[in-house]
Each structure stands twice: as C-alpha cells, then as structure tokens.
Design an enzyme around this catalytic site. Structure first.
Site, PDB file in Angstrom:
ATOM      1  N   GLU A  11       0.308  -1.189   0.182  1.00  0.00           N
ATOM      2  CA  GLU A  11      -0.367   0.022   0.075  1.00  0.00           C
ATOM      3  C   GLU A  11       0.663   1.105   0.022  1.00  0.00           C
ATOM      4  OE1 GLU A  11      -2.670   0.237   3.038  1.00  0.00           O
ATOM      5  OE2 GLU A  11      -4.096  -1.312   2.702  1.00  0.00           O
ATOM      6  N   GLU A  54      -4.955  -8.674   0.482  1.00  0.00           N
ATOM      7  CA  GLU A  54      -5.570  -8.336   1.997  1.00  0.00           C
ATOM      8  C   GLU A  54      -7.112  -8.371   1.627  1.00  0.00           C
ATOM      9  OE1 GLU A  54      -4.284  -4.502   4.370  1.00  0.00           O
ATOM     10  OE2 GLU A  54      -2.433  -5.437   4.263  1.00  0.00           O
TER      11      GLU A  54
END
Length: 462
Positions: A167, A365
């Site tokens: 991320e 995720e």
C-alpha cells in the site's frame, strides 16, 4: 439450495501481517522507526496510548504462531521484513542478529509447509532515513534499493514471492495529505514527490532482484478500490475518472505498465504539482515492472461532481476535482466507517484482467475490523459470524472472477492474530485469533475454525 465453491488446485489460503504490527521490538538492536518516534512525541494520538513496542510479540512467539497458522488452514502467509531491524540506521552494515532472526522465521514457515510471501516495506521507515528526507529523498531511495538487494542475497534461496511495498499510497495519503502518518505534512506537491520516489524505489528494487537470477517472482501490493460514479451524468463520470486516476492508476499504471496516465500528468502540470524527476528515472520505471500483483481490497470509492466551488486558498488536493459520494442504503462496517461491497472485488479483478494484461495476482488483504469483540464471547470463544459472512461474501465474487478468467491465485485475510493497527492500535480487531493484550494469550475465534475448513477443503459451502 447450497452450493460448494471449489477453488483451483494450488490456491493460496492464508493471511497477512507486517513486522511493525506484529513483531514487537525484540532484542536484535532494532533501529527506531517513524512509528516509534511519533509514539514518543504524540502518544495521545494512539488509541489507549498503546504503541508498537510489544504488539502481538511475534518476535518471541513465531514458532507457536506458525504452527497455529498451519493448524488453521494456512498454506501461505504474507509477512514483512523490518528495514530498521536489518539496518538499524537504514544503511551501512547489516545487523547479523536480525539476519539470524529472519532466517529462523523463514525456515520455520517452510518446515510447517506454510509458504512465506515476503514484503520488503510496510509503512515502517527507519527514523534515521526519515531524518534524511524519507521518500522525498533520492538518497533514501538508493538506501532502500541496497537494503532490498541484501535481502535477496540473504533470503532469496527460500522465498518464492517477493513484494517491494505494501500500500504505497498509504504513506502518501497519511504522511503528506491527511495527517494520519508521520511526518504529518499537508502539502500535495511533496506528496507527489513521495509517490514518484516510491514508484522509482519499487523499480530499482525490481532491477536489483533481476541481477540475482532467482527462481522466484517479485511484485507490489496495492490497495485498490473500484471507483463508481454517482450517476451516468457526464460530470459525475468525469469526477469518478479523476478519483480513479489519483487513487488507483497513479500507482497501478507505472508499477504494472511502466508508465503514468497522460491525463494524470496533464492534471498535475495544470495545477503545478509535478514532482522532480529525470529521464533516467522514467527509463528505470519503464523497464522494471511488477511480475505479480497483490490486491488489497476493503471498500469501493464513489465519486460525484463537486457541489461547491473550490476554495483556492486551501492546499491543492485531488478532491478539488470531485466530491466523495456516500451511497444511500449502503452496507457498511460501523466500527471502521467503510462500505462493505463484495462485488467490488470482482470489478477490481476484471479491471486488472482487461486493462493490465491479466497479470498474476492474489487478494493480499481483505478483512473486517470490529471493536469490543469481547461482547461476542460464547463458551470462551468469540462468535464472529459477521467475519465469516464477510469472508464468504467476498470469496463468492473471487470465485466468479476466476471463472471469468481472472488470474487470481490466492486469498490472504487481514489478519491472523489481532494486530496493532497504527494510530488505532487495538481499537478494532481483525484476527482469526483473538489476542489478550495483558497475557498475550491466543484464542481461536469461530472464524478461525471456519478458515481451517476453508483451507482443508479448498473452498466452502454456502
């Protein structure tokens, strides 16, 4: 009538966490990270004033935790290496005690037949590097590339899948736009420099990786959100396009295709927000793209045309070009404030298939954080049916994506054991296993039992 959702042979079932959120400080002489520093100077901004010193103590408990992962249906797990543990000052000589620790962890995963996916950076900048400018500095980019090079040398014989960043949008948003990461700057031009340099660092790490001639693959983990316009009105469509450019394609295009979207570049030029770069930088980015892609999905983005004129005396932000839109009647997680939209994961996968060469990918995720889970204890166990339904709901659409030809080869839940979650600390719990902060006792939740059967059966019935 019930249906069994069977997944392809060799599908990766597991979960994910990070060094900073699970290891604790340990005794290897780990260097200070930006999170250690921020907690020292602004403890009040962390829920219940809980910092990263202990977290779930994976450093001391990895052997038992990995065995429990195996027991709960895992054939894989995404961990991260701590740059500050391996290089306490960010560069210089590697810390041999840290090398010993990670060798033991990796070997324990392999001995338990849990494939370790290794991520090289998960928000945890060494403070010594932040003091040199963090991701605004090309010197830090160079130090990061050297750190990754050493990791490939030390651990590359046993790792099948590497990831440069988790991320990377997070530190850009949090550190330079929205004040939820250190260094708490509000300056979009500096944010674009951080984003560009992170993309360059990703490419330089991939270039280092190639020199080792390893049999493994390397990629990046991006938090992606399908972007939906409020309506088919042309102004709403344009608003959603801008939202997608800034929050998805800004990383996805250069990291997978090797080039930046022209409309994004034109927009940055128009508002005088371009980063500094060289032609050589662009060449490195073009020639060193991801071989695999991790997709983190939690919620969609929804956009509409702005309702009001921009205050030009406010700092420039992407939201000058659109408003966020809250879907009336949406399903959402009240504890996190995030919309729950399971079909979004199918739309994401199809976008990657149709527009990014159907690159090999996995869901890296997906998860649900809930506060005060002790409310749901029955007979000594947290009855988290809500988490089971959340997982099933998303897996149905992942199954459909695979049926439609998407190259998705795994699903990693966030997370295995309740972990420390940055400013939120332990406010919301995400784990298949609950953690008692006072005793470090682990207790399997109902979702953990579901996950065990999921991995064992390579699918589920619903």
């Amino acid at each position: 009538m019930k249906k069994f959702y069977n997944f392809p042979e060799g599908f990766f079932w597991g979960s994910a966490s990070s060094a900073e959120q699970s290891e604790g400080k340990g005794n290897t002489g780990k260097g200070k990270t930006i999170w250690d520093h921020w907690f020292e100077i602004e403890k009040n901004r962390f829920f219940d004033e809980v910092g990263p010193d202990v977290t779930s103590d994976f450093f001391n408990r990895y052997d038992d935790d990995i065995k429990l992962m195996k027991e709960l249906g895992h054939n894989s797990f995404r961990m991260s290496l701590s740059w500050a543990r391996l290089f306490p000052n960010g560069d210089g000589e590697v810390n041999e005690k840290a090398v010993e620790f990670y060798n033991k962890v990796i070997d324990t995963f392999i001995a338990n037949e849990v494939t370790p996916f290794v991520n090289l950076y998960h928000f945890d900048m060494p403070m010594a590097m932040q003091e040199k400018g963090g991701w605004e500095s090309k010197k830090v980019v160079k130090a990061y590339a050297n750190y990754t090079d050493k990791c490939f040398e030390l651990f590359g014989d046993r790792i099948e899948r590497w990831f440069t960043f988790n991320e990377p949008l997070g530190p850009v948003l949090g550190g330079y736009m929205q004040d939820f990461h250190y260094p708490n700057v509000i300056d979009f031009k500096r944010a674009t420099q951080v984003a560009f340099n992170t993309i360059l660092a990703n490419a330089k790490a991939i270039r280092k990786f190639k020199k080792h001639n390893l049999k493994s693959k390397i990629g990046i983990v991006l938090n992606l959100s399908p972007t939906y316009p409020r309506s088919s009105n042309k102004y709403d469509l344009e608003a959603a396009e801008y939202c997608d450019l800034f929050y998805n394609r800004s990383f996805l295009d250069p990291c997978v295709k090797g080039e930046f979207p022209k409309k994004l570049v034109d927009t940055l030029k128009k508002y005088d927000q371009m980063p500094e770069y060289t032609k050589e930088d662009l060449k490195i980015i073009k020639e060193n793209t991801a071989q695999i892609l991790g997709i983190n999905y939690y919620e969609p983005r929804r956009a509409k045309a702005r309702d009001n004129a921009v205050n030009t005396k406010s700092p420039f932000m992407p939201e000058w070009l659109f408003d966020t839109y809250v879907l009336p009647g949406r399903k959402f997680n009240q504890y996190r404030g995030w919309e729950i939209y399971e079909k979004g994961i199918l739309d994401l996968c199809n976008n990657v298939k149709d527009n990014y060469g159907n690159i090999e990918a996995f869901i890296s995720e997906n998860g649900m954080g809930v506060a005060d889970e002790a409310r749901f204890i029955e007979n000594g166990q947290i009855n988290d049916d809500y988490r089971i339904e959340f997982i099933k709901g998303h897996l149905k659409y992942i199954h459909k994506a695979i049926e439609e030809g998407c190259n998705i080869n795994g699903y990693h839940l966030w997370t295995f054991i309740d972990c420390w979650s940055w400013m939120n600390a332990y406010k919301n719990r995400y784990g298949l296993v609950s953690l008692d902060l006072k005793t470090q006792k682990r207790t399997v939740k109902k979702s953990g039992e579901f996950y065990k059967l999921l991995g064992k059966n390579n699918g589920f019935e619903d």
